[in-house]
Design an enzyme around this catalytic site. Sequence first.
Site, PDB file in Angstrom:
ATOM      1  N   ASP A  85       0.843  -1.375   0.057  1.00  0.00           N
ATOM      2  CA  ASP A  85       0.075  -0.100   0.077  1.00  0.00           C
ATOM      3  C   ASP A  85       0.971   1.111   0.078  1.00  0.00           C
ATOM      4  O   ASP A  85       1.531   1.360   0.733  1.00  0.00           O
ATOM      5  CB  ASP A  85      -0.820   0.009   1.195  1.00  0.00           C
ATOM      6  CG  ASP A  85      -2.388   0.925   1.192  1.00  0.00           C
ATOM      7  OD1 ASP A  85      -1.953   1.892   0.658  1.00  0.00           O
ATOM      8  OD2 ASP A  85      -3.292   0.169   1.362  1.00  0.00           O
ATOM      9  N   THR A 128      -7.030   3.842  -1.665  1.00  0.00           N
ATOM     10  CA  THR A 128      -6.682   2.521  -1.571  1.00  0.00           C
ATOM     11  C   THR A 128      -7.573   1.674  -2.111  1.00  0.00           C
ATOM     12  O   THR A 128      -7.386   0.543  -2.739  1.00  0.00           O
ATOM     13  CB  THR A 128      -6.625   2.174  -0.107  1.00  0.00           C
ATOM     14  OG1 THR A 128      -5.494   3.035   0.406  1.00  0.00           O
ATOM     15  CG2 THR A 128      -6.409   0.598   0.286  1.00  0.00           C
ATOM     16  N   ASN A 175     -12.434   5.660  -1.898  1.00  0.00           N
ATOM     17  CA  ASN A 175     -12.664   4.985  -0.713  1.00  0.00           C
ATOM     18  C   ASN A 175     -14.047   5.039   0.003  1.00  0.00           C
ATOM     19  O   ASN A 175     -14.584   4.228   0.506  1.00  0.00           O
ATOM     20  CB  ASN A 175     -11.644   5.611   0.638  1.00  0.00           C
ATOM     21  CG  ASN A 175     -10.272   4.898   0.234  1.00  0.00           C
ATOM     22  OD1 ASN A 175     -10.047   4.113  -0.514  1.00  0.00           O
ATOM     23  ND2 ASN A 175      -9.215   5.572   0.944  1.00  0.00           N
ATOM     24  N   HIS A 211      -1.750   2.560  -5.099  1.00  0.00           N
ATOM     25  CA  HIS A 211      -1.259   3.849  -5.592  1.00  0.00           C
ATOM     26  C   HIS A 211       0.235   4.219  -5.029  1.00  0.00           C
ATOM     27  O   HIS A 211       0.786   3.673  -4.121  1.00  0.00           O
ATOM     28  CB  HIS A 211      -2.324   4.747  -4.889  1.00  0.00           C
ATOM     29  CG  HIS A 211      -2.379   4.688  -3.418  1.00  0.00           C
ATOM     30  ND1 HIS A 211      -1.409   5.137  -2.697  1.00  0.00           N
ATOM     31  CD2 HIS A 211      -3.629   4.132  -2.749  1.00  0.00           C
ATOM     32  CE1 HIS A 211      -1.995   5.019  -1.344  1.00  0.00           C
ATOM     33  NE2 HIS A 211      -3.054   3.998  -1.377  1.00  0.00           N
TER      34      HIS A 211
HETATM   35 ZN    ZN Z   1      -3.707   2.735  -0.127  1.00  0.00          ZN
END
Ligand code: ZN
Length: 540
Positions: free
Chosen positions: A34, A73, A94, A332
């Site tokens: 992440d 995310t 998100n 990302h």
């Molecule tokens: Zn993320």
Amino acid sequence: MRLWPALILAAASPVSAQPVPADQPKLIVVISVDQFSADLLDEYRPMLRGGFARLGTGTVYPHAYQGHAATETCPGHSTILTGDRPARTGIIANTWYDTSQKRSDKAVYCAEDERAPGSSSTAYNVSPMHLRVPTFGERLKAVYPASRTVAVAGKDRAAVMMTGQRPDQRWYWDGKKYATDLKGGPIPQSVVSANIAVANLIAAPQPALEPPAPCLAKSRPVSLQGGGQPVGAGRFERPAGDYMKFRASPAFDGMTLALAAGLIAEMKLGQGAAPDLIAIGASATDYVGHTYGTEGQEMCIQTFSLDRDLGDFLAFLDRQGTAYQVVLTADHGGNDIPERERDAGLADAGRVDPGLEASKIGTTIGASLGLVGSPLYGSSFGDVYIDKALPAGVRAKVLSAAVAAYRAHRQVAAVFTHAELVAAPAPTGTPDAWTLKQRAKASFDDVRSGDLIVLLRSRITPISDTSRGFVATHGSAFDYDRRVPILFYRPGVNGRTVDRPVETVDIAPTLAGMYRVPLVKGEVDGRCLPEAPAVDCQTR
Ligand code: ZN
């Protein structure tokens, strides 16, 4: 963290009806780190000797893109194993807003089932219901009915978006323990063991970590605007019982990888007749980035630590004796704190004007139109929504006033209306050359997206108050947030670095090309990558 030998337990494996292509490993491991920007890998790759170094001997795409504007995310994870951009996965942020909802909380979390009684966008029932397309694990099961799909992640949205509907196991950190949204069935012994181990770990205070030599050179405290404590010289010391500090530390990924290893061993993944898939979400890099920025000693320690843990994880896979295929990518990229960026010569870096909050702009517009309160919902960038309860004529006035207000602001790069993006064609060509409008279109949905989409200028960090723990972030339409690496690795197979721009949506069609999973032309946004090991892209 070297916990996996304690987590191993035997279990039976089912039998497949259909043979796997002879040259394909039975275990597919997809790892999402992440906030692991391509910039971060570029910077550290020459210094890393562990898991990243091994994975780097495979086929490496340093210029892969999460091409869309909403570099968050949930959208990012929705691209990795579906082959589709967020415009098609339906995961456009998100959190989005549905102002027609009956509940007082008008926000909707991407991995929530808002129909569940009592669910809210912050205390929600975890669910894959918003994901509109199948994942590779689901496609694999359609071809090989005995195939199993497992997710282990530091975030629920990472686990859910990479595995979609009906995985065999799905475990994610819920803030206190590894939990699941799946109903029924015994809890695997690996999960029981991991939750005991993590509780013990957090219950004990953590002394400062010893930085690797290259990290000492990065140790410099930087003062922050917005009330936050200086960052840059941290070493992850933590008092007993501090769950938030645990989450933003290298130990978090160590635990997640240990649980993944435990489940691989316990379920005998890759040892049956059908190919099995495990998707792993390593979330600590993101929390470290948000808490300390990307260019201090903290991220340096995190990167070296993850490199070591990934190396240990690959060594575990070697000991299993099962052939395996690894894919590593990110949801990302990320951006450093603007204070340190300015010191490094990036004069445009700065923090967002708090006046850009949708509620503030909305309150001004509302007052001018004689409305009570703000007709706008949203944050300081991205999707901005106009209250659906207002009459159409008033909504139109709010829209034109809002577009004018945002466009006049010095920190805004572009504003697109819902109507403009409905009319825009889906992006074509390589993602490095997409316009801002094409990037916005790639994460636009007619129903879920805002009435307007606000893109901030490059290096404007949408956090003005740094006193609450998050000091840096991602989410922009620019390449520091869009460009991520993709690495394909299988032991003993040397690959090469491929410099042309590709997309994370290319991963699923490439795996489909390895495992002869049928995809109708045009069915997914991504394309099969012919440089990956033992792939047949002919029919993709
Ligand atoms: Zn993320």
